[in-house]
Design a protein around this motif. Structure first.
Motif, PDB file in Angstrom:
ATOM      1  N   PRO A  40       0.833  -1.209   0.000  1.00  0.00           N
ATOM      2  CA  PRO A  40       0.000   0.000   0.000  1.00  0.00           C
ATOM      3  C   PRO A  40       0.865   1.256   0.000  1.00  0.00           C
ATOM      4  CG  PRO A  40      -0.732  -1.573   1.666  1.00  0.00           C
ATOM      5  CD  PRO A  40       0.581  -2.064   1.160  1.00  0.00           C
ATOM      6  N   ASN A  41       0.358   2.287  -0.661  1.00  0.00           N
ATOM      7  CA  ASN A  41       1.037   3.575  -0.680  1.00  0.00           C
ATOM      8  C   ASN A  41       0.428   4.442   0.416  1.00  0.00           C
ATOM      9  OD1 ASN A  41       2.563   5.812  -1.499  1.00  0.00           O
ATOM     10  ND2 ASN A  41       0.943   6.493  -2.881  1.00  0.00           N
ATOM     11  N   CYS A  42       1.175   4.678   1.501  1.00  0.00           N
ATOM     12  CA  CYS A  42       0.666   5.423   2.644  1.00  0.00           C
ATOM     13  C   CYS A  42       1.420   6.746   2.748  1.00  0.00           C
ATOM     14  CB  CYS A  42       0.847   4.631   3.933  1.00  0.00           C
ATOM     15  SG  CYS A  42       0.048   3.007   3.928  1.00  0.00           S
ATOM     16  N   LEU A  43       0.687   7.854   2.742  1.00  0.00           N
ATOM     17  CA  LEU A  43       1.291   9.179   2.816  1.00  0.00           C
ATOM     18  C   LEU A  43       0.610   9.988   3.906  1.00  0.00           C
ATOM     19  CD1 LEU A  43       1.515  10.043  -0.998  1.00  0.00           C
ATOM     20  CD2 LEU A  43       3.350   9.171   0.465  1.00  0.00           C
ATOM     21  N   LEU A  44       1.403  10.800   4.574  1.00  0.00           N
ATOM     22  CA  LEU A  44       0.891  11.648   5.646  1.00  0.00           C
ATOM     23  C   LEU A  44       1.093  13.110   5.266  1.00  0.00           C
ATOM     24  CD1 LEU A  44      -0.187  12.013   8.567  1.00  0.00           C
ATOM     25  CD2 LEU A  44       2.212  11.981   9.317  1.00  0.00           C
ATOM     26  N   TYR A  45      -0.016  13.870   5.262  1.00  0.00           N
ATOM     27  CA  TYR A  45       0.022  15.316   5.021  1.00  0.00           C
ATOM     28  C   TYR A  45      -0.224  16.029   6.345  1.00  0.00           C
ATOM     29  CZ  TYR A  45      -0.337  14.511  -0.038  1.00  0.00           C
ATOM     30  OH  TYR A  45      -0.115  14.118  -1.337  1.00  0.00           O
ATOM     31  N   ILE A  99      -4.303  11.462   6.159  1.00  0.00           N
ATOM     32  CA  ILE A  99      -3.679  10.224   5.691  1.00  0.00           C
ATOM     33  C   ILE A  99      -4.254   9.853   4.336  1.00  0.00           C
ATOM     34  CG2 ILE A  99      -3.277   7.793   6.195  1.00  0.00           C
ATOM     35  CD1 ILE A  99      -3.805   8.528   9.170  1.00  0.00           C
ATOM     36  N   TRP A 100      -3.355   9.664   3.392  1.00  0.00           N
ATOM     37  CA  TRP A 100      -3.732   9.157   2.063  1.00  0.00           C
ATOM     38  C   TRP A 100      -3.209   7.729   1.939  1.00  0.00           C
ATOM     39  CZ3 TRP A 100      -6.293  10.144  -2.468  1.00  0.00           C
ATOM     40  CH2 TRP A 100      -5.971   9.304  -3.541  1.00  0.00           C
ATOM     41  N   LEU A 101      -4.074   6.841   1.451  1.00  0.00           N
ATOM     42  CA  LEU A 101      -3.659   5.445   1.306  1.00  0.00           C
ATOM     43  C   LEU A 101      -4.307   4.883   0.055  1.00  0.00           C
ATOM     44  CD1 LEU A 101      -3.461   2.938   4.248  1.00  0.00           C
ATOM     45  CD2 LEU A 101      -4.279   2.181   2.028  1.00  0.00           C
ATOM     46  N   ASP A 102      -3.513   4.313  -0.846  1.00  0.00           N
ATOM     47  CA  ASP A 102      -4.092   3.601  -1.996  1.00  0.00           C
ATOM     48  C   ASP A 102      -3.453   2.233  -2.104  1.00  0.00           C
ATOM     49  OD1 ASP A 102      -1.921   3.751  -4.337  1.00  0.00           O
ATOM     50  OD2 ASP A 102      -1.979   5.740  -3.407  1.00  0.00           O
ATOM     51  N   MET A 103      -4.258   1.265  -2.530  1.00  0.00           N
ATOM     52  CA  MET A 103      -3.837  -0.131  -2.521  1.00  0.00           C
ATOM     53  C   MET A 103      -4.643  -0.922  -3.543  1.00  0.00           C
ATOM     54  SD  MET A 103      -5.698  -0.994   1.121  1.00  0.00           S
ATOM     55  CE  MET A 103      -5.199  -2.702   1.184  1.00  0.00           C
ATOM     56  N   PRO A 141      -5.336  20.648   3.238  1.00  0.00           N
ATOM     57  CA  PRO A 141      -5.300  19.235   2.853  1.00  0.00           C
ATOM     58  C   PRO A 141      -6.101  18.396   3.840  1.00  0.00           C
ATOM     59  CG  PRO A 141      -3.094  20.190   2.821  1.00  0.00           C
ATOM     60  CD  PRO A 141      -3.991  21.188   3.500  1.00  0.00           C
ATOM     61  N   GLY A 142      -6.994  17.629   3.320  1.00  0.00           N
ATOM     62  CA  GLY A 142      -7.830  16.799   4.166  1.00  0.00           C
ATOM     63  C   GLY A 142      -8.773  15.963   3.335  1.00  0.00           C
ATOM     64  N   SER A 143      -9.644  15.226   4.007  1.00  0.00           N
ATOM     65  CA  SER A 143     -10.577  14.344   3.298  1.00  0.00           C
ATOM     66  C   SER A 143     -11.496  15.090   2.342  1.00  0.00           C
ATOM     67  CB  SER A 143     -11.412  13.557   4.311  1.00  0.00           C
ATOM     68  OG  SER A 143     -10.585  12.739   5.100  1.00  0.00           O
ATOM     69  N   PRO A 144     -12.060  16.247   2.720  1.00  0.00           N
ATOM     70  CA  PRO A 144     -12.929  16.965   1.771  1.00  0.00           C
ATOM     71  C   PRO A 144     -12.210  17.327   0.479  1.00  0.00           C
ATOM     72  CG  PRO A 144     -13.262  17.810   3.976  1.00  0.00           C
ATOM     73  CD  PRO A 144     -12.076  16.898   4.054  1.00  0.00           C
TER      74      PRO A 144
END
Length: 324
Positions: free
Chosen positions: A4-9, A36-40, A136-139
């Motif tokens: 998984p690609n995990c990134l923290l902003y 937190i951004w995560l793609d998998m 930067p956030g979920s919205p």
């Protein structure tokens, strides 16, 4: 299996996002200044189960995330949203369809991809560029991924349009063969798949705007409306092209029927012409007590002349009516 690609902003941080370990995601979920951004990939049930434990995701949503061929939808759970979307993009001049599921929480966004994978590099670039204007956030992250998915529909539609109009030009020259007809049908089938991806995005974005103000904030409302508008216009363009493709196929079938009717008319016309000498000369195969030309030598040429005259007259009549 791709990790998984995990990134923290961090809010207000202009530097590149910080990579974090998948196992540490739960430690950052409770931090208010973290996103937190995560793609998998979506074919690892064990990893998705661990994701559910890290983020406290609902078991029904996790079950949907593992299942492909989901209908595009938006569902609300106690602590997060689950969103299923169909994707389309061009790769080496070919159209590829995929499916992506999203979990959106207070400060995290998870993308689980099935089939053809999309690159989220554009999303990360825009997150970095917009950090001074929008937090930067979920919205913001959810808007960016929806905007990217909808924007990918346009080049796919343009490619299908180019293929269709090329085939349409061939069709109008009466040179369309079976292979061209199959390609035309494939364009129409892909248009239906593209519509299945684009049309539900209207309802998804509309529901986000109406029912989820925690994601569609006042600052982002215009941006979400723009995504909705693009989805509406894309769907309308798809419908128009689908109708054109259906009309082209109907035109081709009507042309075939017309050519077949013309062939039948020509055969019927020549058959009528040949029927005249056939009827006249078949009389000579019957038993007569008296045959005119046996005693009248000029009678036989007269019969031939009358037969030829009748055949020519019928030919001209049929020719005038475009039967032959």
């Amino acid at each position: 299996m791709t990790a998984p690609n995990c990134l923290l902003y961090r809010s207000g941080t202009p530097v590149a996002p910080e990579p974090i370990r998948f196992e540490d995601v739960s430690e950052y979920v409770g931090q208010p200044d973290a996103f937190i951004w995560l793609d998998m990939e979506g074919n690892d049930s064990g990893l998705i189960a661990r994701l559910g434990e890290e983020l406290g995701l609902h078991e029904l949503a996790l079950e949907d995330a593992l299942t492909t061929h989901q209908r595009p939808k938006l569902e609300e759970y106690e602590s997060h949203l689950f969103l299923s979307a169909k994707t389309a993009d061009l790769w080496e001049s070919r159209v590829h369809f995929g499916e992506t599921h999203f979990f959106a929480g207070t400060n995290y966004l998870v993308a689980i991809q099935h089939g053809r994978k999309l690159s989220f590099g554009r999303v990360h670039d825009r997150l970095r560029k917009l950090h001074k204007v929008l937090r930067p956030g979920s919205p913001l992250g959810l808007y960016l991924v929806l905007d990217m998915i909808v924007d990918h529909f346009l080049p796919v539609l343009e490619s299908m349009s180019d293929r269709f109009y090329t085939l349409e030009n061939v069709l109008l020259t009466d040179a369309l063969d079976r292979a061209d007809l199959e390609r035309l049908y494939n364009v129409k089938r892909e248009l239906s798949q593209l519509r299945d991806a684009a049309e539900p995005m209207q309802a998804i974005v509309q529901d986000l705007i109406r029912l989820h103000p925690q994601f569609v904030t006042k600052e982002l409302r215009a941006y979400y409306r723009d995504v909705h508008d693009h989805a509406v216009r894309t769907t309308a363009a798809i419908d128009m092209l689908r109708n054109n493709a259906s009309d082209a196929m109907q035109f081709h079938l009507a042309s075939l029927t017309l050519r077949q009717n013309e062939s039948v008319q020509k055969l019927a016309g020549w058959g009528a012409i040949l029927a005249i000498p056939t009827v006249v000369f078949s009389l000579y195969g019957m038993n007569f007590d008296w045959m005119p030309e046996l005693h009248l030598p000029w009678m036989y040429p007269l019969v031939l002349a009358a037969t030829a005259t009748a055949s020519v007259w019928l030919y001209r009549r049929l020719r005038k009516r475009n039967w032959i």
